[in-house]
Design a protein around this motif. Sequence first.
Motif, short mmCIF file in Angstrom:
data_model
loop_
_atom_site.label_atom_id
_atom_site.label_comp_id
_atom_site.label_asym_id
_atom_site.label_seq_id
_atom_site.Cartn_x
_atom_site.Cartn_y
_atom_site.Cartn_z
N ILE A 224 0.77 -1.67 0.15
CA ILE A 224 0.13 0.24 -0.34
C ILE A 224 0.91 1.40 -0.11
O ILE A 224 0.45 2.07 -1.09
N ALA A 225 2.21 0.91 0.79
CA ALA A 225 2.85 1.97 0.71
C ALA A 225 3.02 2.67 -0.21
O ALA A 225 3.09 3.65 -0.61
N ALA A 226 4.13 1.24 -1.00
CA ALA A 226 4.75 1.14 -2.30
C ALA A 226 3.98 2.04 -3.22
O ALA A 226 4.41 3.03 -3.92
N ASP A 227 2.61 1.92 -3.33
CA ASP A 227 1.62 2.22 -4.18
C ASP A 227 1.12 4.29 -3.86
O ASP A 227 1.23 4.66 -5.58
N ILE A 228 1.06 4.61 -3.20
CA ILE A 228 0.97 5.66 -2.71
C ILE A 228 2.34 5.86 -3.24
O ILE A 228 2.20 7.84 -3.38
N ILE A 229 3.75 6.48 -2.99
CA ILE A 229 5.22 7.07 -2.93
C ILE A 229 4.90 6.74 -4.68
O ILE A 229 5.42 8.45 -4.81
N ALA A 230 4.57 5.68 -5.18
CA ALA A 230 4.64 5.97 -6.28
C ALA A 230 3.75 6.88 -7.11
O ALA A 230 4.10 8.02 -8.87
N GLU A 235 2.56 17.74 -6.66
CA GLU A 235 2.11 17.77 -5.30
C GLU A 235 1.54 17.72 -4.20
O GLU A 235 3.45 17.09 -3.35
N LEU A 236 0.96 18.08 -2.91
CA LEU A 236 1.29 18.84 -1.42
C LEU A 236 0.19 17.15 -1.47
O LEU A 236 -0.72 16.85 -1.60
N PHE A 237 1.12 15.95 -0.72
CA PHE A 237 0.02 15.03 0.36
C PHE A 237 0.08 15.54 1.40
O PHE A 237 1.07 15.83 2.45
N ILE A 238 -1.53 15.98 2.01
CA ILE A 238 -1.85 15.40 3.12
C ILE A 238 -1.74 14.22 3.49
O ILE A 238 -2.70 13.50 3.45
N ILE A 239 -1.77 13.88 4.85
CA ILE A 239 -1.15 12.55 5.27
C ILE A 239 -2.26 12.38 6.79
O ILE A 239 -1.84 13.12 7.86
N GLY A 240 -3.18 11.73 6.52
CA GLY A 240 -4.14 11.82 8.03
C GLY A 240 -3.64 10.83 8.72
O GLY A 240 -2.18 10.86 8.69
N SER A 241 -4.17 10.51 9.87
CA SER A 241 -4.07 10.19 11.39
C SER A 241 -3.58 8.38 10.94
O SER A 241 -5.50 7.79 9.75
N GLY A 242 -3.48 7.91 12.04
CA GLY A 242 -3.88 6.07 12.28
C GLY A 242 -2.56 5.56 11.45
O GLY A 242 -1.82 5.94 11.57
N GLY A 260 -2.45 12.95 13.79
CA GLY A 260 -2.84 14.04 13.24
C GLY A 260 -2.63 14.17 12.30
O GLY A 260 -2.45 13.10 11.23
N VAL A 261 -2.42 15.11 11.46
CA VAL A 261 -2.09 15.32 10.08
C VAL A 261 -0.55 16.22 9.62
O VAL A 261 -0.53 17.34 10.74
N ASP A 262 -0.02 15.00 9.07
CA ASP A 262 1.26 16.19 8.68
C ASP A 262 0.98 16.63 6.62
O ASP A 262 0.05 16.12 6.57
N ALA A 263 2.28 17.04 6.54
CA ALA A 263 1.90 17.62 4.53
C ALA A 263 3.48 16.84 4.24
O ALA A 263 4.02 16.87 4.63
N VAL A 264 3.02 16.39 3.56
CA VAL A 264 4.32 16.04 2.13
C VAL A 264 4.53 16.16 0.68
O VAL A 264 3.46 16.20 0.47
N CYS A 265 5.67 16.94 0.36
CA CYS A 265 5.99 17.35 -0.71
C CYS A 265 7.18 16.88 -1.60
O CYS A 265 8.27 16.71 -0.97
N GLN A 266 6.87 15.90 -3.07
CA GLN A 266 8.41 15.04 -3.28
C GLN A 266 8.90 14.69 -2.32
O GLN A 266 10.20 14.70 -2.43
N GLN A 267 7.79 13.83 -1.94
CA GLN A 267 8.36 12.89 -0.68
C GLN A 267 9.14 13.59 0.66
O GLN A 267 10.14 12.89 1.40
N GLU A 268 9.69 14.80 0.53
CA GLU A 268 9.87 15.84 2.25
C GLU A 268 8.81 16.03 2.56
O GLU A 268 7.84 16.18 1.99
N LYS A 290 -3.46 20.21 -7.58
CA LYS A 290 -1.91 19.60 -7.07
C LYS A 290 -2.01 19.22 -5.45
O LYS A 290 -1.49 19.45 -4.88
N VAL A 291 -3.05 18.67 -5.22
CA VAL A 291 -3.28 18.06 -3.36
C VAL A 291 -3.86 16.66 -3.46
O VAL A 291 -4.90 16.49 -4.03
#
Length: 377
Positions: A224-230, A235-242, A260-268, A290-291
């Motif tokens: 699942i993680a590999a799918d999202i990372i690919a 784009e801006l990725f907002i990552i929810g909790s859990g 909590g909620v974190d924000a990632v862009c270009q895997q950073e 782009k979100v």
Amino acid sequence: MKNFKLGLVINPIAGIGGSVALKGSDGDGVAEQAKALGAIAKANARAALALEILLPYQANITIYTVAGEMGEQTAKALGFATQVIYQPDSEQTTALDTEQAVQALMAQEVDLLLFAGGDGTARNVCHIVGDRFPVLGIPAGCKIHSGVYAITPKAAGRVVELMVTNQLVSLTDADVMDIDESLFRQGVVKAKRFGEMQVPSELRYIQAVKSGGKESDELVLQDIAADIIARMDDELFIIGSGSTTAFLMEELALSNTLLGVDAVCQQELISNDLTEPELWQLLKQYPQDKVKLVITLIGGQGHIFGRGNQQLSPRVIRAIGKDNILVIATKTKLNALQARPLIADTGDSELDIDLSGYIAVITGYNDQVLYPVASPQ
């Protein structure tokens, strides 16, 4: 139809810290801190959603409750016959007020005690009631691990409706669970059982005790993680909790906020533990196409919005757009719902309806299933 005596207690500050990333309302000064950050208490609005289901039966219901924001205001605003049986000493209500109010309601021999709050409120009620009296919780807090709560506020109203209309409703013992919020704010989940209470049982409307901990099938989570990372580009990725989204962040080698909620862009990593206002401002910097928002469901319950991710407010969700929401979960987690739909309980009924229908859930690498989403009932 006999007159139904409904006890009502509302913890007016329940969940107030959710939208400003404080992970709850427990602890000295947390409610004041949340208000200073602009948080708005929503427990009374959640209770009103439950009571509105009972409006057709007003003539047959008397609500026994607490003065002011602990029940009286909401009950009277909806036109119910109301009797105040407890008066808090000050405007800033406490756990002791909840316990003393519950004691007073039991003395009135109400038919059911309906209370709005989170796991801390459930503990307060359980301390007085134990398993000697029927109760039902309206979910209004950030932490809803206990099995004494209905799955949504409207569902709580539906259960009471069954009782008011004299339909057969079984009583079931349900666990009262809570976690240490101070540890949770540090990313550590330490749950404990504090007792059990009797709840009117109707499986469509009463939630399961929250499934905690990390998924055991790490290979599936890696897929699942590999799918999202690919999918991650500019784009801006907002990552929810859990725990499932936490695994994704671990695969990215980025720090993660469990609730909590974190924000990632270009895997950073852009930012950790964003509040709702911070999210809103961040979204203004990116066009909608782009979100992406990555969320998972609460194990055993099925909520994708409304539990543990109150930073994702209706305006934030609308700004992101339904087509940009990526739901991730293992098939094991979906199967555990036993065909019950996912639940969108954003607090905005129009948005809940817009989010309803079938959604693609990412269950592995290039592997998705269609699964229904329902608005609160």
